[in-house]
Design a protein around this motif. Structure first.
Motif, PDB file in Angstrom:
ATOM      1  N   GLU A 152       0.837  -1.207   0.000  1.00 54.37           N
ATOM      2  CA  GLU A 152       0.000   0.000   0.000  1.00 54.37           C
ATOM      3  C   GLU A 152       0.870   1.254   0.000  1.00 54.37           C
ATOM      4  O   GLU A 152       0.559   2.240  -0.682  1.00 54.37           O
ATOM      5  CB  GLU A 152      -0.922  -0.002   1.224  1.00 54.37           C
ATOM      6  N   LEU A 153       1.969   1.236   0.752  1.00 52.31           N
ATOM      7  CA  LEU A 153       2.879   2.386   0.759  1.00 52.31           C
ATOM      8  C   LEU A 153       3.513   2.591  -0.622  1.00 52.31           C
ATOM      9  O   LEU A 153       3.655   3.731  -1.097  1.00 52.31           O
ATOM     10  CB  LEU A 153       3.971   2.183   1.805  1.00 52.31           C
ATOM     11  N   ALA A 154       3.873   1.500  -1.265  1.00 52.50           N
ATOM     12  CA  ALA A 154       4.449   1.608  -2.602  1.00 52.50           C
ATOM     13  C   ALA A 154       3.446   2.188  -3.579  1.00 52.50           C
ATOM     14  O   ALA A 154       3.785   3.040  -4.426  1.00 52.50           O
ATOM     15  CB  ALA A 154       4.925   0.228  -3.076  1.00 52.50           C
ATOM     16  N   ARG A 155       2.201   1.738  -3.485  1.00 50.90           N
ATOM     17  CA  ARG A 155       1.155   2.250  -4.379  1.00 50.90           C
ATOM     18  C   ARG A 155       0.941   3.745  -4.163  1.00 50.90           C
ATOM     19  O   ARG A 155       0.825   4.520  -5.119  1.00 50.90           O
ATOM     20  CB  ARG A 155      -0.141   1.468  -4.156  1.00 50.90           C
ATOM     21  N   ILE A 156       0.890   4.164  -2.876  1.00 49.54           N
ATOM     22  CA  ILE A 156       0.716   5.586  -2.574  1.00 49.54           C
ATOM     23  C   ILE A 156       1.898   6.387  -3.117  1.00 49.54           C
ATOM     24  O   ILE A 156       1.730   7.476  -3.685  1.00 49.54           O
ATOM     25  CB  ILE A 156       0.578   5.788  -1.054  1.00 49.54           C
ATOM     26  N   GLY A 157       3.093   5.839  -2.977  1.00 52.27           N
ATOM     27  CA  GLY A 157       4.278   6.526  -3.484  1.00 52.27           C
ATOM     28  C   GLY A 157       4.225   6.712  -4.986  1.00 52.27           C
ATOM     29  O   GLY A 157       4.574   7.779  -5.514  1.00 52.27           O
ATOM     30  N   ILE A 158       3.797   5.680  -5.716  1.00 55.28           N
ATOM     31  CA  ILE A 158       3.688   5.766  -7.176  1.00 55.28           C
ATOM     32  C   ILE A 158       2.653   6.816  -7.571  1.00 55.28           C
ATOM     33  O   ILE A 158       2.867   7.610  -8.503  1.00 55.28           O
ATOM     34  CB  ILE A 158       3.329   4.390  -7.768  1.00 55.28           C
ATOM     35  N   GLU A 159       1.520   6.853  -6.856  1.00 53.10           N
ATOM     36  CA  GLU A 159       0.490   7.838  -7.151  1.00 53.10           C
ATOM     37  C   GLU A 159       1.003   9.258  -6.950  1.00 53.10           C
ATOM     38  O   GLU A 159       0.771  10.148  -7.770  1.00 53.10           O
ATOM     39  CB  GLU A 159      -0.733   7.599  -6.263  1.00 53.10           C
ATOM     40  N   LEU A 160       1.705   9.478  -5.836  1.00 53.59           N
ATOM     41  CA  LEU A 160       2.231  10.814  -5.554  1.00 53.59           C
ATOM     42  C   LEU A 160       3.299  11.211  -6.571  1.00 53.59           C
ATOM     43  O   LEU A 160       3.341  12.358  -7.039  1.00 53.59           O
ATOM     44  CB  LEU A 160       2.813  10.861  -4.135  1.00 53.59           C
ATOM     45  N   ALA A 161       4.159  10.260  -6.917  1.00 54.79           N
ATOM     46  CA  ALA A 161       5.203  10.558  -7.898  1.00 54.79           C
ATOM     47  C   ALA A 161       4.593  10.891  -9.257  1.00 54.79           C
ATOM     48  O   ALA A 161       5.048  11.805  -9.954  1.00 54.79           O
ATOM     49  CB  ALA A 161       6.158   9.372  -8.024  1.00 54.79           C
ATOM     50  N   GLY A 162       3.539  10.149  -9.619  1.00 49.96           N
ATOM     51  CA  GLY A 162       2.891  10.411 -10.899  1.00 49.96           C
ATOM     52  C   GLY A 162       2.242  11.784 -10.962  1.00 49.96           C
ATOM     53  O   GLY A 162       2.212  12.434 -12.008  1.00 49.96           O
ATOM     54  N   ARG A 163       1.726  12.230  -9.830  1.00 54.51           N
ATOM     55  CA  ARG A 163       1.057  13.528  -9.822  1.00 54.51           C
ATOM     56  C   ARG A 163       2.037  14.683  -9.724  1.00 54.51           C
ATOM     57  O   ARG A 163       1.821  15.747 -10.304  1.00 54.51           O
ATOM     58  CB  ARG A 163       0.065  13.588  -8.669  1.00 54.51           C
ATOM     59  N   TYR A 164       3.115  14.500  -8.967  1.00 55.46           N
ATOM     60  CA  TYR A 164       3.986  15.637  -8.667  1.00 55.46           C
ATOM     61  C   TYR A 164       5.379  15.537  -9.285  1.00 55.46           C
ATOM     62  O   TYR A 164       6.201  16.438  -9.099  1.00 55.46           O
ATOM     63  CB  TYR A 164       4.128  15.807  -7.153  1.00 55.46           C
TER      64      TYR A 164
END
Length: 324
Positions: free
Chosen positions: A300-312
């Motif tokens: 779940e942490l990895a998924r959140i990290g990918i989402e944040l990286a994709g947005r910012y």
């Protein structure tokens, strides 16, 4: 509250001189067993309340019926007013009761008791929040509990499904500014969030409350079951020792330290309802927290990290000034 009952018991005894547990139970609308425990608690606390065995006996204050509560010592009076005083700041009725209680004390105790009553206040509003107001339904439900009258509820559950319930209100609990009603239903004891009660109608039907019911004990069971649901997922993490206290603030009783790791960091066990709940709480820590297990929280942490990286990843969103 039990403190309210103990104060009421003292005032009742000073006005009547002697009462039986049954009379007290009827007057305060509690069970005989509860009334007897309250009397015994007063006696154990050093207040001169004593039983008179035999026919026509009961419980009495030393000295019999008097116009003041001279059975209280100075320290006991101060302790009593330190307890009751904060409630008077938010309740007109409590303030009036406090004034009457002051007049019931011996003259030599009054100045210290009044000072004790004003020595403490309670501000339930957290920093940065607006003043909190308790739900209007609380007063109606409290009245139904005291009068022992059934209430017809229109309740909206967590899935936003509405239903009508005819319940026996047994008690109310304020936990972290959220009110709960503990009530008897045709399916047994249930707990209702007051802010999910859309409508409430007090009926003329008397409630059916078990004699052995104790609000504090019932709420302890509710809390125990809720905490079990809130701790279905456990994770082991490593964090700098200086930050453990912050994790404790976030996770409360679901944060347990397990000693120091080889690298000097502290090993901590955390719990929440789901892996996502834990990951959301830890995501803001970045690399300062390392999750050892379970794999589900790491994913779940990895998924959140990918989402944040994709947005910012492309940098900050341009402002109107940046666009010229």
């Amino acid at each position: 509250m039990r403190a309210d009952r103990l104060v009421a018991t003292l005032l009742l005894m000073q006005s009547r001189g002697r009462v039986t547990a049954a009379e007290l139970a009827d007057e305060l609308e509690v069970s005989v067993a509860t009334a007897r425990r309250d009397l015994e608690a007063l006696s154990a606390a050093g207040i001169p309340v004593y039983p008179q065995p035999g026919r026509g006996g009961g419980w009495a204050l030393v000295g019999g019926a008097r116009t003041d509560l001279s059975g209280l010592s100075s320290h006991e009076a101060q302790a009593l007013f330190l307890l009751v005083g904060p409630a008077a700041a938010v309740s007109v009725e409590a303030k009036a009761a406090l004034r009457k209680l002051v007049r019931a004390l011996p003259q030599t105790f009054r100045a210290e008791a009044e000072a004790a009553a004003g020595a403490t206040m309670i501000d339930p509003t957290r920093w940065g929040e607006r003043d909190r107001r308790r739900p209007e339904l609380v007063d109606q439900l409290q009245s139904a509990v005291v009068r022992r009258r059934r209430v017809r509820l229109t309740y909206v559950n967590g899935a936003r499904e509405r239903s009508e319930r005819l319940v026996d209100p047994w008690g109310l609990v304020d936990k972290d500014d959220t009110w709960y009603l503990i009530a008897g239903t045709e399916r047994g004891r249930r707990t209702f969030r007051v802010d999910r009660i859309a409508e409430a109608e007090t009926t003329d039907q008397p409630t059916d409350r078990p004699d052995e019911f104790e609000l504090a004990a019932a709420w302890e069971e509710v809390v125990g079951k809720m905490e079990e649901r809130r701790s279905t997922t456990w994770a082991t993490v490593l964090i700098e020792t200086q930050f453990v206290r912050i994790l404790r603030d976030h996770f409360g009783r679901h944060c347990h330290t397990e000693g120091e790791a080889d690298d000097g960091r502290t090993r901590v066990r955390l719990a929440a309802p789901t892996p996502l709940d834990i990951a959301r709480n830890l995501a803001g820590w970045g690399a300062d927290v390392e999750v050892l297990e379970p794999r589900s929280v790491r994913d779940e942490l990895a998924r959140i990290g990918i989402e944040l990286a994709g947005r910012y990843a492309g940098g900050a969103t341009p402002t109107q000034d940046d666009e010229g």
